[in-house]
Design an enzyme around this catalytic site. Structure first.
Site, mmCIF file in Angstrom:
data_model
loop_
_atom_site.group_PDB
_atom_site.id
_atom_site.type_symbol
_atom_site.label_atom_id
_atom_site.label_comp_id
_atom_site.label_asym_id
_atom_site.label_seq_id
_atom_site.Cartn_x
_atom_site.Cartn_y
_atom_site.Cartn_z
ATOM 1 N N PHE A 126 46.899 -5.136 -49.661
ATOM 2 C CA PHE A 126 46.278 -5.170 -50.992
ATOM 3 C C PHE A 126 44.873 -5.765 -50.987
ATOM 4 C CE2 PHE A 126 48.958 -3.566 -54.395
ATOM 5 C CZ PHE A 126 49.975 -3.071 -53.599
ATOM 6 N N LYS B 153 47.216 6.790 -57.704
ATOM 7 C CA LYS B 153 47.253 6.455 -56.274
ATOM 8 C C LYS B 153 47.903 7.648 -55.572
ATOM 9 C CE LYS B 153 51.737 4.344 -55.857
ATOM 10 N NZ LYS B 153 52.501 3.221 -55.353
ATOM 11 N N CYS C 79 52.253 0.043 -64.142
ATOM 12 C CA CYS C 79 52.725 -1.343 -64.069
ATOM 13 C C CYS C 79 51.621 -2.389 -64.137
ATOM 14 C CB CYS C 79 53.538 -1.545 -62.790
ATOM 15 S SG CYS C 79 55.077 -0.648 -62.832
ATOM 16 N N ASP D 278 70.746 8.587 -70.409
ATOM 17 C CA ASP D 278 69.436 8.615 -71.075
ATOM 18 C C ASP D 278 69.637 9.249 -72.438
ATOM 19 O OD1 ASP D 278 66.325 8.441 -69.753
ATOM 20 O OD2 ASP D 278 66.556 9.352 -71.730
ATOM 21 N N VAL E 190 62.483 3.867 -62.543
ATOM 22 C CA VAL E 190 63.283 2.751 -62.032
ATOM 23 C C VAL E 190 64.775 3.092 -62.103
ATOM 24 C CG1 VAL E 190 63.954 0.353 -62.475
ATOM 25 C CG2 VAL E 190 61.546 1.002 -62.558
ATOM 26 N N LYS F 255 49.676 -2.791 -67.505
ATOM 27 C CA LYS F 255 50.577 -3.230 -68.572
ATOM 28 C C LYS F 255 51.035 -4.685 -68.338
ATOM 29 C CE LYS F 255 54.852 -1.431 -68.153
ATOM 30 N NZ LYS F 255 55.864 -2.469 -68.037
ATOM 31 N N ALA G 113 39.207 -2.262 -51.186
ATOM 32 C CA ALA G 113 38.263 -2.161 -52.298
ATOM 33 C C ALA G 113 38.116 -0.698 -52.714
ATOM 34 C CB ALA G 113 36.921 -2.729 -51.872
ATOM 35 N N GLY G 114 37.740 -0.473 -53.945
ATOM 36 C CA GLY G 114 37.558 0.898 -54.412
ATOM 37 C C GLY G 114 37.487 0.957 -55.916
HETATM 38 C C1 UDX Z 1 53.204 -1.790 -58.496
HETATM 39 C C2 UDX Z 1 53.829 -2.891 -57.626
HETATM 40 O O1 UDX Z 1 53.350 -2.779 -56.262
HETATM 41 C C3 UDX Z 1 55.350 -2.812 -57.668
HETATM 42 O O2 UDX Z 1 55.923 -3.884 -56.922
HETATM 43 C C4 UDX Z 1 55.801 -2.879 -59.123
HETATM 44 O O3 UDX Z 1 57.202 -2.749 -59.218
HETATM 45 C C5 UDX Z 1 55.126 -1.804 -59.945
HETATM 46 O O4 UDX Z 1 53.704 -1.912 -59.813
HETATM 47 P P1 UDX Z 1 52.725 0.833 -58.288
HETATM 48 O O5 UDX Z 1 52.187 0.774 -59.678
HETATM 49 O O6 UDX Z 1 53.647 1.953 -57.936
HETATM 50 O O7 UDX Z 1 53.541 -0.514 -57.943
HETATM 51 O O8 UDX Z 1 51.472 0.909 -57.316
HETATM 52 P P2 UDX Z 1 50.852 0.117 -56.075
HETATM 53 O O9 UDX Z 1 51.109 0.835 -54.824
HETATM 54 O O10 UDX Z 1 51.197 -1.304 -56.115
HETATM 55 O O11 UDX Z 1 49.279 0.310 -56.441
HETATM 56 C C6 UDX Z 1 48.766 -0.087 -57.689
HETATM 57 C C7 UDX Z 1 47.324 0.291 -57.833
HETATM 58 O O12 UDX Z 1 46.485 -0.540 -57.041
HETATM 59 C C8 UDX Z 1 46.955 1.709 -57.465
HETATM 60 O O13 UDX Z 1 46.070 2.228 -58.434
HETATM 61 C C9 UDX Z 1 46.273 1.576 -56.119
HETATM 62 O O14 UDX Z 1 45.360 2.615 -55.875
HETATM 63 C C10 UDX Z 1 45.566 0.246 -56.288
HETATM 64 N N1 UDX Z 1 45.310 -0.465 -55.023
HETATM 65 C C11 UDX Z 1 46.346 -0.905 -54.245
HETATM 66 C C12 UDX Z 1 44.004 -0.765 -54.656
HETATM 67 O O15 UDX Z 1 43.042 -0.407 -55.356
HETATM 68 N N2 UDX Z 1 43.778 -1.494 -53.514
HETATM 69 C C13 UDX Z 1 44.786 -1.938 -52.719
HETATM 70 O O16 UDX Z 1 44.496 -2.601 -51.707
HETATM 71 C C14 UDX Z 1 46.121 -1.625 -53.093
#
Ligand code: UDX
Length: 450
Positions: free
Chosen positions: A250, A321, A261, A31, A12, A264, A253-254
């Protein structure tokens, strides 16, 4: 143009610092990890994030972005100090605030003039007041400070774009003028800016992440039902997504959500709710469904391979991801471990996360390509939806495997096409495909011309 200090050169902090510098501000990233700072001063980034290296290089060369471990140096001319340090999960699921407290105290002790403190770390609701109290105790009596909460919504893998083109900026504070000054930093981005109180801003972050995690767990629960009833969850999600009240995002499925994030934050919100006398039943179910999604994959493999002992399984994708090397709470890593637990021999491939995954996995052969991982495998599991896996030469893959079994943990392939290629294909909630799915959205009928 403003002078900005960013405390914490993690994901961040670095992205925010580089983006603010790119908008023409003077930015110093601080840092306490001296090795990280030394690396950054030589242009070496501690994280993989598309577009960030170029942004850092350009702005460092332009003299707008500097790195240091010294608080007095970083704060010398600063008008804003952003706190962007990590808040890991404590043993009960609560957010661990020690780094935020340390950073706040260090800034308070080093500042020599008025300063706006902007908190970007994801912190429990009420932390803004905690930070204010730390400043009140440690700051010199002749300087003033204001605390503003500015939660961060950037995603790994598209962090630079998310930072420069945000859907919205949320600011919360006790002093509107201070929040409005922070708003001026974001004005060039031309996005909605919401100014509210401290606690509401902090809650917006948790509620947003918990809602997104809920959507994914929801569609995973629907997928599990689709598996039993023969419907195709991809089509179900597509059909739902056209409803403007639902939207298409969002709903994939999977194997479920992971990363630094969602796990936590959902845990922390649930913990906060419970210790404040609320029963967070929905949040708990959302976490449980996510755990089940990983375990169900093991069950599917066990069923299709008639046991897992000594079966050779190729796991494709190890990061949580695509487009990141981050393996924190990665469903792929847990899946590999669960399979090993049942005696499977696991081989794996990831385009960029192998090194990080190697530190977490024992006795997993980390291969140089998907084909190498699939060599002699009884099954290939797609655990992360990297684009590379969508474009594999599937005939070649089948030739090197011992058994042509694909378990598609991210629904990247078309079941009918895979079966036509001779694979035994198992997806997540993909139904029986008696009717081939429509591939294009239906066209609206043209009115007849008179
Ligand atoms: C997330 C939030 O999107 C972001 O706004 C916040 O600041 C931090 O957390 P991030 O952790 O980078 O961001 O990943 P994101 O792209 O949101 O995906 C999160 C997880 O969900 C991944 O493991 C992804 O594979 C999974 N996912 C996402 C699904 O399983 N299905 C979906 O449809 C979308």
């Amino acid at each position: 143009m403003a002078d900005i200090c960013i405390v914490g050169a993690g994901h961040v902090g670095l992205v925010t610092g580089a983006c603010f510098a790119d908008l023409g501000n003077e930015v110093t990233c601080l840092d306490v990890n001296a090795a990280k700072i030394a690396g950054l001063q030589q242009g070496k980034l501690p994280i993989y994030e598309p577009g960030l290296e170029e942004l850092v290089e350009r702005n460092a060369a332009g003299g707008r972005l500097r790195f240091t471990s010294s608080y007095p140096e970083a704060l010398e001319r600063a008008e804003f100090a952003f706190i962007a340090v990590d808040t890991p999960s404590g043993s009960e699921g609560e957010a661990d605030l020690s780094a935020v407290r340390r950073a706040a105290r260090a800034v308070a002790e080093a500042m020599t003039h008025d300063l706006i403190i902007v908190n970007k770390s994801t912190v429990p609701i009420g932390t803004g007041d905690v930070v204010s109290n730390i400043f009140a105790r440690h700051v010199r009596s002749d300087v003033r400070f204001w605390v503003v909460s500015n939660p961060e919504f950037l995603r790994e893998g598209s962090a630079v774009q998310d930072c420069l083109q945000p859907d919205r900026v949320v600011l919360g504070g006790t002093d509107r003028a201070a929040a409005e000054r922070v708003a001026t930093l974001y004005e060039p981005l031309r996005c909605p800016i919401i100014i509210t109180d401290l606690r509401t801003a902090e809650m917006i972050k948790y509620a947003s992440n918990a809602f997104l995690a809920t959507r994914i767990s929801f569609i995973n629960e629907i997928a599990a039902i689709c598996d039993q009833l023969g419907a195709d969850v991809k089509e179900v999600a597509r059909g739902m997504g056209y409803d403007k009240r639902i939207g298409p995002g969002f709903l994939e499925a999977g194997l479920g959500w992971g990363g630094s994030c969602f796990p936590k934050d959902v845990r922390a919100l649930s913990h906060m709710a419970a210790v404040h006398g609320t029963h967070p039943g929905l949040l708990r179910a959302v976490m449980e469904i996510n755990q089940d999604a990983r375990r169900r994959m093991v069950h599917k493999l066990r069923a299709v391979l008639e046991g897992l002992d000594e079966r050779v399984i190729a796991v494709l994708g190890l990061s949580f991801k695509p487009n990141t090397d981050d393996v924190r709470d990665s469903p792929a890593i847990e899946l590999a471990r669960l399979l090993q637990h049942e005696g499977a021999i696991v081989r794996a491939y990831d385009p960029v996360a192998s090194e990080n995954a190697g530190a977490l996995l024992r006795n997993v052969a980390l291969c140089a390509s998907a084909y190498e991982a699939a060599e002699g495998a009884d099954a290939v599991v797609v655990a992360t939806d990297w684009n590379e896996f969508k474009q594999l030469d599937l005939r070649r893959l089948r030739r090197v495997m011992r058994q042509p079994v694909i378990v598609d943990g991210r629904n990247v392939y078309d079941p009918a096409a895979m079966r036509a290629l001779g694979f035994v294909y198992v997806g997540v909630g993909r139904g029986n495909h008696a009717v081939p799915p429509e591939t294009r959205p239906p066209q609206r009928e043209q009115p007849a011309t008179p």
